[in-house]
Scaffold this motif. Structure first.
Motif, PDB file in Angstrom:
ATOM      1  N   THR A   7       1.226  -0.975  -0.024  1.00  0.00           N
ATOM      2  CA  THR A   7      -0.196  -0.241   0.294  1.00  0.00           C
ATOM      3  C   THR A   7       0.993   1.097   0.144  1.00  0.00           C
ATOM      4  O   THR A   7       0.532   2.447  -0.908  1.00  0.00           O
ATOM      5  CB  THR A   7      -1.442  -0.049   1.361  1.00  0.00           C
ATOM      6  N   ALA A   8       2.058   0.949   0.624  1.00  0.00           N
ATOM      7  CA  ALA A   8       2.496   2.231   0.862  1.00  0.00           C
ATOM      8  C   ALA A   8       3.361   2.526  -0.600  1.00  0.00           C
ATOM      9  O   ALA A   8       4.011   3.400  -1.320  1.00  0.00           O
ATOM     10  CB  ALA A   8       3.590   2.588   1.857  1.00  0.00           C
ATOM     11  N   ILE A   9       4.294   1.019  -1.160  1.00  0.00           N
ATOM     12  CA  ILE A   9       4.930   1.502  -2.159  1.00  0.00           C
ATOM     13  C   ILE A   9       3.716   1.903  -3.381  1.00  0.00           C
ATOM     14  O   ILE A   9       3.880   3.038  -4.056  1.00  0.00           O
ATOM     15  CB  ILE A   9       5.164  -0.004  -2.640  1.00  0.00           C
ATOM     16  N   SER A  10       2.683   1.524  -3.644  1.00  0.00           N
ATOM     17  CA  SER A  10       1.584   2.535  -4.593  1.00  0.00           C
ATOM     18  C   SER A  10       1.520   3.514  -4.610  1.00  0.00           C
ATOM     19  O   SER A  10       1.118   4.586  -5.373  1.00  0.00           O
ATOM     20  CB  SER A  10       0.406   1.051  -4.099  1.00  0.00           C
ATOM     21  N   ALA A  11       1.372   3.843  -2.846  1.00  0.00           N
ATOM     22  CA  ALA A  11       0.548   5.477  -2.656  1.00  0.00           C
ATOM     23  C   ALA A  11       2.412   6.542  -3.236  1.00  0.00           C
ATOM     24  O   ALA A  11       1.756   7.855  -3.832  1.00  0.00           O
ATOM     25  CB  ALA A  11       0.867   5.798  -0.630  1.00  0.00           C
ATOM     26  N   VAL A  12       3.412   5.623  -3.050  1.00  0.00           N
ATOM     27  CA  VAL A  12       4.364   6.410  -3.553  1.00  0.00           C
ATOM     28  C   VAL A  12       4.235   6.454  -5.175  1.00  0.00           C
ATOM     29  O   VAL A  12       4.080   7.988  -5.821  1.00  0.00           O
ATOM     30  CB  VAL A  12       5.837   6.141  -3.032  1.00  0.00           C
ATOM     31  N   ILE A  13       4.174   5.390  -5.914  1.00  0.00           N
ATOM     32  CA  ILE A  13       4.120   5.598  -6.684  1.00  0.00           C
ATOM     33  C   ILE A  13       3.211   6.310  -7.258  1.00  0.00           C
ATOM     34  O   ILE A  13       3.355   7.225  -8.720  1.00  0.00           O
ATOM     35  CB  ILE A  13       4.394   3.716  -7.375  1.00  0.00           C
ATOM     36  N   GLY A  14       1.555   6.482  -6.964  1.00  0.00           N
ATOM     37  CA  GLY A  14       0.976   7.207  -8.041  1.00  0.00           C
ATOM     38  C   GLY A  14       0.857   8.366  -7.482  1.00  0.00           C
ATOM     39  O   GLY A  14       1.022   9.624  -8.446  1.00  0.00           O
ATOM     40  N   ALA A  15       1.748   9.068  -6.261  1.00  0.00           N
ATOM     41  CA  ALA A  15       2.019  10.416  -6.762  1.00  0.00           C
ATOM     42  C   ALA A  15       3.249  10.839  -6.966  1.00  0.00           C
ATOM     43  O   ALA A  15       3.069  11.908  -7.419  1.00  0.00           O
ATOM     44  CB  ALA A  15       2.834  10.519  -4.831  1.00  0.00           C
ATOM     45  N   VAL A  16       3.965  10.064  -7.301  1.00  0.00           N
ATOM     46  CA  VAL A  16       4.967  10.751  -7.900  1.00  0.00           C
ATOM     47  C   VAL A  16       4.344  10.746  -9.688  1.00  0.00           C
ATOM     48  O   VAL A  16       5.247  11.647 -10.434  1.00  0.00           O
ATOM     49  CB  VAL A  16       6.229   9.228  -7.990  1.00  0.00           C
ATOM     50  N   LEU A  17       3.766   9.780 -10.026  1.00  0.00           N
ATOM     51  CA  LEU A  17       2.521   9.466 -11.190  1.00  0.00           C
ATOM     52  C   LEU A  17       2.422  11.065 -11.293  1.00  0.00           C
ATOM     53  O   LEU A  17       1.604  11.410 -12.748  1.00  0.00           O
ATOM     54  CB  LEU A  17       2.496   8.546 -11.274  1.00  0.00           C
ATOM     55  N   GLY A  18       1.521  11.357 -10.473  1.00  0.00           N
ATOM     56  CA  GLY A  18       0.770  12.491 -10.137  1.00  0.00           C
ATOM     57  C   GLY A  18       1.532  13.230 -10.128  1.00  0.00           C
ATOM     58  O   GLY A  18       1.155  14.646 -11.068  1.00  0.00           O
ATOM     59  N   ALA A  19       2.687  13.746  -9.984  1.00  0.00           N
ATOM     60  CA  ALA A  19       3.388  15.378 -10.106  1.00  0.00           C
ATOM     61  C   ALA A  19       3.819  15.221 -11.306  1.00  0.00           C
ATOM     62  O   ALA A  19       4.294  16.367 -12.059  1.00  0.00           O
ATOM     63  CB  ALA A  19       4.559  14.996  -8.710  1.00  0.00           C
ATOM     64  N   VAL A  20       4.576  14.202 -12.322  1.00  0.00           N
ATOM     65  CA  VAL A  20       4.467  14.023 -13.777  1.00  0.00           C
ATOM     66  C   VAL A  20       3.470  14.514 -14.434  1.00  0.00           C
ATOM     67  O   VAL A  20       3.680  15.550 -14.789  1.00  0.00           O
ATOM     68  CB  VAL A  20       5.171  12.868 -14.220  1.00  0.00           C
ATOM     69  N   VAL A  21       2.941  13.945 -14.496  1.00  0.00           N
ATOM     70  CA  VAL A  21       0.849  14.266 -14.589  1.00  0.00           C
ATOM     71  C   VAL A  21       0.997  15.706 -14.849  1.00  0.00           C
ATOM     72  O   VAL A  21       1.207  16.490 -15.399  1.00  0.00           O
ATOM     73  CB  VAL A  21      -0.571  13.852 -14.777  1.00  0.00           C
ATOM     74  N   ILE A  22       0.906  15.934 -13.712  1.00  0.00           N
ATOM     75  CA  ILE A  22       0.746  17.914 -13.090  1.00  0.00           C
ATOM     76  C   ILE A  22       2.030  18.910 -13.864  1.00  0.00           C
ATOM     77  O   ILE A  22       1.614  19.897 -15.095  1.00  0.00           O
ATOM     78  CB  ILE A  22       0.939  18.031 -11.551  1.00  0.00           C
ATOM     79  N   PHE A  23       3.062  18.654 -13.423  1.00  0.00           N
ATOM     80  CA  PHE A  23       3.922  19.489 -14.463  1.00  0.00           C
ATOM     81  C   PHE A  23       4.253  19.085 -15.388  1.00  0.00           C
ATOM     82  O   PHE A  23       4.686  20.199 -16.074  1.00  0.00           O
ATOM     83  CB  PHE A  23       5.487  19.012 -13.427  1.00  0.00           C
ATOM     84  N   GLY A  24       3.607  18.094 -16.449  1.00  0.00           N
ATOM     85  CA  GLY A  24       4.144  17.545 -17.410  1.00  0.00           C
ATOM     86  C   GLY A  24       2.673  19.008 -18.480  1.00  0.00           C
ATOM     87  O   GLY A  24       2.785  19.679 -19.622  1.00  0.00           O
ATOM     88  N   ALA A  25       1.712  18.651 -17.820  1.00  0.00           N
ATOM     89  CA  ALA A  25       0.449  20.145 -18.169  1.00  0.00           C
ATOM     90  C   ALA A  25       0.762  21.075 -17.736  1.00  0.00           C
ATOM     91  O   ALA A  25       0.085  21.218 -19.052  1.00  0.00           O
ATOM     92  CB  ALA A  25      -1.026  19.085 -17.542  1.00  0.00           C
ATOM     93  N   THR A  26       1.384  21.306 -16.703  1.00  0.00           N
ATOM     94  CA  THR A  26       1.662  22.845 -16.946  1.00  0.00           C
ATOM     95  C   THR A  26       3.424  23.194 -18.255  1.00  0.00           C
ATOM     96  O   THR A  26       2.714  24.418 -18.167  1.00  0.00           O
ATOM     97  CB  THR A  26       2.353  22.754 -15.311  1.00  0.00           C
ATOM     98  N   ALA A  27       3.897  22.814 -18.273  1.00  0.00           N
ATOM     99  CA  ALA A  27       5.135  23.051 -19.120  1.00  0.00           C
ATOM    100  C   ALA A  27       3.633  22.694 -20.296  1.00  0.00           C
ATOM    101  O   ALA A  27       4.437  23.571 -21.471  1.00  0.00           O
ATOM    102  CB  ALA A  27       6.191  21.400 -19.488  1.00  0.00           C
TER     103      ALA A  27
END
Length: 56
Positions: A7-27
């Protein structure tokens, strides 16, 4: 305890992927400059670079 680590690993991976998507959309959204228009053509012999309204 068995589910805590996955569960912790899944949460970390989800947070990292979410940050990548947000920064990519902003760029992608910040690239909002207009391209320069190529006006190097000869207006007397070219129809591509100038709007032709007929002879005036």
């Amino acid at each position: 305890m068995k589910l805590a680590v996955p569960t912790a690993i899944s949460a970390v991976i989800g947070a990292v992927l979410g940050a990548v998507v947000i920064f990519g959309a902003t760029a992608a959204a910040s690239n909002n400059t207009r391209p320069d228009i190529d006006r190097s053509g000869n207006a007397d012999s070219s129809l591509l670079n100038q709007v032709e309204y007929g002879s005036r």
